[in-house]
Design an enzyme around this catalytic site. Structure first.
Site, short mmCIF file in Angstrom:
data_model
loop_
_atom_site.label_atom_id
_atom_site.label_comp_id
_atom_site.label_asym_id
_atom_site.label_seq_id
_atom_site.Cartn_x
_atom_site.Cartn_y
_atom_site.Cartn_z
N GLU A 1 -1.03 -9.44 -0.84
CA GLU A 1 -2.23 -9.59 -0.69
C GLU A 1 -3.11 -9.42 -2.11
O GLU A 1 -4.26 -10.07 -2.14
CB GLU A 1 -2.90 -8.58 0.32
CG GLU A 1 -2.36 -8.67 1.72
CD GLU A 1 -2.86 -7.61 2.61
OE1 GLU A 1 -2.31 -6.33 2.39
OE2 GLU A 1 -3.59 -7.78 3.50
N GLU B 1 3.59 -5.75 7.37
CA GLU B 1 3.15 -4.94 7.78
C GLU B 1 3.37 -4.58 9.54
O GLU B 1 3.34 -3.34 9.72
CB GLU B 1 1.68 -5.18 7.92
CG GLU B 1 1.05 -4.83 6.42
CD GLU B 1 1.28 -5.85 5.51
OE1 GLU B 1 1.99 -6.67 5.61
OE2 GLU B 1 0.57 -5.63 4.59
N ALA C 1 0.73 -1.27 0.03
CA ALA C 1 0.10 0.06 0.11
C ALA C 1 1.00 1.10 0.00
O ALA C 1 2.00 1.27 0.50
CB ALA C 1 -0.79 -0.10 1.26
#
Ligand code: CAA
Length: 701
Positions: free
Chosen positions: A105, A125, A63
Site C-alpha cells: 500500500e 490481509e 503493518a
C-alpha cells in the site's frame, strides 16, 4: 535506537530509506519517521524527486501485526501515505524482497514503482482476518484491472515483479542494483519532464463490468471462505472504490478496517501467525545450541510414507537413499515417486528437467550399508514395534557417528525404540502426515534422551523442507492423534445414537472443519484406525460402543473409498449416503441398547470438539505439548481445523472455558461419565476465569 527512516541526497534526488529490521514492518516509529522525512523534503526546493527504498532483506512486509492489539498510534497510515502522495515532486518506490500489506500500500501511494526482478507484491490481509486498510482497496484497482486486483486481494498470494509490471502495478523491473537503478529511473522521469502521478487521481480500471464481477466474487467467497467476515468486507470496500469518489471510498475502507481487527476471526488468524513462529522456540534452548548439518538423508521403507518423505527432501535439494527389504518394493516406490512428480509436470507446476533433477537425487538400495553416509535416517515402515526395533538395531550398526535416527511412527513408544540403540540421544520421532510431500505438519517427538542439538536440527530440517515442525513428547498418539481419539469417538458414538454419517460430517463441516471425520476415515481407510486400536485392545475403555461403527465396517470389509464403500458409498466416485450401513449401525445400536438421542448439529460439534479440547488440556498438564498455541498449530496445519477459529485451544478460549466445563459436566450426567471428566487444568483455569492464552503467558514468563 537507530533511526528507522533516514534521508540521503544523490544530487537533486533524495533517497529515503526505511531501516526497521527484521522485515521493515511499519509501526508508529516508522510512520512518524516517514512523516518527518516527507515533511522536510516538501520544504526543500532543491529536491526534484524522491526514491523510497528499504534496507535489509525486504521492502516493508506490512503493518506491524502487534500494533493491531495495542491500537494504531498517531500518525495514522492515511495521514502519512497522503503526505507522500501529495508530494509536489515525483516519488518512486524501489521494491525488493516481498512488499506485503501496508508495504504494498505504501508503494501504491507513491507515484511510480520500480522493482528488483526478484521482488514480489502481495496483499495478504484476508489471511489475518482484516482488509488492506491503508488505501489498498481503493488504489490497487486504479493501477491494475479490477479483476486482477480482486484476485490478488482474495488469494493473498504475492505477484512476482514481471507479472506486476504486465498488470500495471510496476513501471520498471530492474535487473541491476536496485537503488542506483531507481535513481537512474528518477532522473529519466525528470529529463522527460514527468511530475507526480497520483494513484488516487486515476480511474478504477474495468468499472463498467464491476457489478457482475463483484457478484461473482461474492458468490465465490461465500463458498470457499465460509463463515468468514473479512472477505465480504473486502468486497464492500472495493465496491466503494468503484462507486464513490476516492476520499469517500477510503472512508468505507477505514470503517471496515477499524472493526475487523476486533473480530474473533482476525484475533484467531493473528494468533496463528505468531503461534507458527513460536513453535521453533523451545523453552530453555538458547541460540548457542546449533543444529547439525544435514546434507544427506536415508529413508527405510519405500512405501507411501517413505516415498512421500523422500520427495520432501529431494524437493529441498537434499539427496536421499531409500532402503527397503525387497527390490519389488523399491521399484514400486520409485515408480510412484516419479508418477507423483509427473502429475506436477502435467499440471504445469514443474518442468520435465526439474522432475529429472529430483529423481536424480533419490536412489534405492537393498543394503543398509548404503545409509552409512547419511546425516539423518528416517524409518518409515508399518506400525510394528518388533520390526522397528530390529531396524533401529541395524541402523545403530551402520549409521555414522552423529547421524540422527528418526522414526515416523504415529503411535508407538519411541523411548522403547531408542533403547535398542547405543545412541538414544540421537533418536527422535519425525511424524509426517500422509501424503507427506503435501501435508504441512511435522510432529517432532522429543524422547526422554533426545539431545538438545538433535531437537534443534529437527526444527531446522522442518524449515528446510518447508514444513511446520511442532515439538511433542512421547505418549500414545503424541499431540495430534491423541486429541483425535475423543473427537472420533464422539463422532462414532453420535452415529450409534441415530445421527447419520452425513449429519455428523455435515455438522462438523458447517462449523468449519475441512472434512467431516467419517469421510476422512473413508478416505484414509477404515481399517487403519481399527487395526491400531486392536493392537492395544487391553488399554482401551471397557465400552462395547467405543469406535464400534468402524469395527463393524472393518468386519464387513467395507473399508472406505478403496473398497468403494464405508460410511458412505461411492457410485461414480461421488460420496453418497449408504442406507445399508446406516441400517447396520441402527441394528447395532439396538443390540447394545444405546438410547436414540439423535443429537443435533450443535451437540455433535460440542461433543467432538470439547472432547478434543479436554484432551488438549491433559496434554498441556502432562507436558506432552509445550504450549497451547503449539496444539493450535498442529490442528490447523495437520488436521483441517479452520484457521479462522484459531485452533482448538484458541477456540476454547473464545467460547469461554467456564462454558466448556459446564457442558462437559452436563455430558457427564447425560452421556457416558467415564469420558466426561473435565481435565484438572481446564477446571482450574475455568474456575479462575482464566484462559489457555493466559496460562501460556504465565508459563513462559
Ligand atoms: N508484523 C510484525 N512482525 C512481523 C511481521 C509483521 N507484519 N512480519 C514478520 N514479522 C516478524 C516475525 O514475527 C518474525 O519475528 P521473530 O523472528 O521474532 O519470530 C520476523 O519478523 C521474521 O519473520 P519470518 O520468520 O516470517 O521471516 P521470513 O523471512 O520467513 O518471512 C515475510 C518474511 C515473508 C515478510 C513473512 O514474515 C510474512 O509473510 N510476514 C507477514 C506479512 C503480512 O502479513 N503483512 C500484512 C500485515 S497487515 C497490513 O499490512 C494491514 C494494512 O493494510 C495496514
Amino acid at each position: 535506537m537507530a533511526e528507522v527512516v533516514r534521508t540521503e541526497r544523490e544530487g537533486e534526488i533524495a533517497v529515503v530509506t526505511i531501516d526497521a529490521p527484521p522485515v521493515n514492518a511499519i509501526n508508529q516509529a516508522v510512520r512518524a519517521g516517514l512523516q518527518q522525512a516527507f515533511a522536510a523534503l516538501r520544504a526543500d526546493p532543491t529536491v526534484k524527486a524522491v526514491v523510497l527504498v528499504c534496507a535489509g532483506k525486504t521492502f516493508v512486509a506490512g503493518a506491524d501485526i502487534k500494533e493491531f492489539d495495542t491500537g494504531i498510534g498517531a500518525p495514522g497510515y492515511h495521514e502519512v501515505y497522503r503526505l507522500i502522495e501529495d508530494s509536489p515532486v515525483p516519488v518512486i518506490a524501489a521494491v525488493h524482497g516481498t512488499a506485503l500489506g501496508g508495504g504494498t500500500e505504501l508503494a501504491l501511494a507513491c507515484h511510480y514503482r520500480v522493482a528488483d526482478k526478484g521482488a514480489r507484491f502481495g496483499l495478504p490481509e484476508l489471511s489475518l482476518g482484516i482488509i488492506p486498510g491503508a488505501g489498498g482497496t481503493q488504489r490497487l484497482p486504479r493501477l491494475m484491472p479490477l479483476e486482477a486486483a480482486l484476485d490478488m486481494m482474495i488469494s493473498g498470494k504475492p505477484t512476482v515483479a514481471a507479472k506486476a509490471a504486465e498488470q500495471g502495478l510496476v513501471d520498471r523491473v530492474i535487473d541491476s542494483e536496485l537503488r542506483s537503478g531507481a535513481i537512474a529511473y528518477a532522473r529519466e522521469l525528470l529529463a522527460q519532464g514527468k511530475g507526480p502521478r497520483r494513484t488516487r487521481e486515476q480511474a478504477v480500471q474495468g468499472a463498467d463490468k464491476a457489478a457482475e464481477l463483484l457478484a461473482a466474487k461474492r458468490a465465490q467467497v461465500a463458498k470457499t471462505m465460509r463463515n468468514r467476515v473479512s472477505p465480504p468486507a473486502l468486497l464492500d470496500a472495493v465496491e466503494a472504490a468503484v462507486k464513490l469518489p476516492f476520499d469517500d471510498g477510503l472512508k468505507v475502507e477505514q470503517a471496515k478496517s477499524d472493526e475487523l481487527p476486533l473480530t474473533t476471526e482476525s484475533k484467531a488468524l493473528r494468533h496463528l501467525f505468531f503461534a507458527e513462529r513460536d513453535v521453533s522456540r523451545i523453552p530453555g534452548l538458547g541460540k548457542e545450541v546449533k543444529p547439525r548439518n544435514v546434507a544427506a538423508v536415508g529413508i527405510v521403507g519405500a512405501g507411501t510414507m517413505g516415498g512421500g518423505i523422500s520427495m520432501c527432501f529431494a524437493n529441498a535439494g537434499i539427496p536421499v537413499t531409500i532402503v527397503d527389504a525387497a527390490q519389488a518394493n523399491l521399484d514400486r516406490g520409485l515408480a510412484t515417486i516419479r508418477k507423483n512428480y509427473q502429475r506436477s509436470v502435467t499440471r504445469g507446476s514443474m518442468s520435465e528437467a526439474q522432475l529429472e533433477q529430483r529423481m536424480a537425487l533419490i536412489s534405492g538400495s537393498l543394503d543398509y550399508a548404503a545409509l552409512s553416509t547419511a546425516d539423518l535416517i528416517i524409518e518409515a515402515v508399518f506400525e510394528n514395534m518388533a520390526l522397528k526395533k530390529e531396524i533401529f538395531a541395524k541402523l545403530d550398526k551402520v549409521a555414522k557417528p552423529g547421524a540422527i535416527l528418526g522414526t515416523n511412527t504415529s503411535t508407538l513408544d519411541i523411548d522403547e525404540i531408542a533403547a535398542v540403540t547405543g545412541r538414544a540421544s540421537d533418536v527422535l520421532g519425525l511424524h509426517f502426515f500422509s501424503p507427506a510431500n503435501v501435508m504441512q505438519l511435522l510432529e517432532i517427538v522429543q524422547c526422554a534422551k533426545t539431545s538438545p542439538d538433535v531437537l534443534v536440527t529437527a526444527l531446522d530440517v522442518a524449515k528446510k523442507i518447508k514444513k511446520t515442525g511442532v515439538v511433542a513428547k512421547v505418549c500414545y498418539g503424541f499431540i495430534g492423534n491423541r486429541m483425535m481419539d475423543p473427537y472420533g469417538r464422539e463422532a462414532e458414538r453420535c452415529v450409534l445414537e441415530g445421527a447419520t454419517p452425513a449429519e455428523v460430517d455435515g455438522a462438523l463441516e458447517k462449523w468449519g472443519m475441512a472434512m467431516g471425520i467419517l469421510a476422512v476415515y473413508d478416505m484414509a481407510g477404515i481399517d487403519i484406525g481399527h487395526l491400531t486400536r486392536e493392537a492395544r485392545k487391553e488399554l482401551l475403555p471397557k465400552d462395547p460402543s467405543f469406535y464400534r461403527p468402524t469395527a463393524l465396517l472393518t468386519e464387513k470389509g467395507w473399508l472406505g473409498q478403496k473398497t468403494g464403500r464405508g460410511y458412505y458409498t461411492y457410485p461414480e466416485g461421488k460420496r453418497t449416503p449408504d442406507a445399508e450401513s446406516i441400517a447396520m449401525f441402527a441394528a447395532e445400536a439396538k443390540r447394545l441398547a444405546i438410547p436414540q438421542r439423535k443429537p443435533d448439529a450443535t451437540e455433535i460439534v460440542e461433543r467432538c470438539l470439547y472432547g478434543m479440547i479436554n484432551e488438549g488440556a491433559l496434554l498441556l498438564e502432562e507436558g506432552i505439548a509445550l504450549r497451547a498455541s503449539d496444539i493450535d498449530v498442529v490442528y490447523t496445519a495437520g488436521y483441517g481445523f479452520p484457521r479462522y477459529r484459531g485452533g482448538p485451544m484458541f477456540y476454547a478460549d473464545s467460547v469461554g472455558l467456564a462454558k466448556i466445563v459446564a457442558r462437559i459436566e452436563e455430558f457427564a450426567k447425560t452421556l457416558d461419565p467415564q469420558y466426561w471428566q473435565p481435565a484438572p487444568l481446564l477446571k482450574k483455569l475455568a474456575a479462575a476465569g482464566s484462559s489457555f492464552a493466559e496460562y501460556q503467558k504465565q508459563q513462559t514468563k
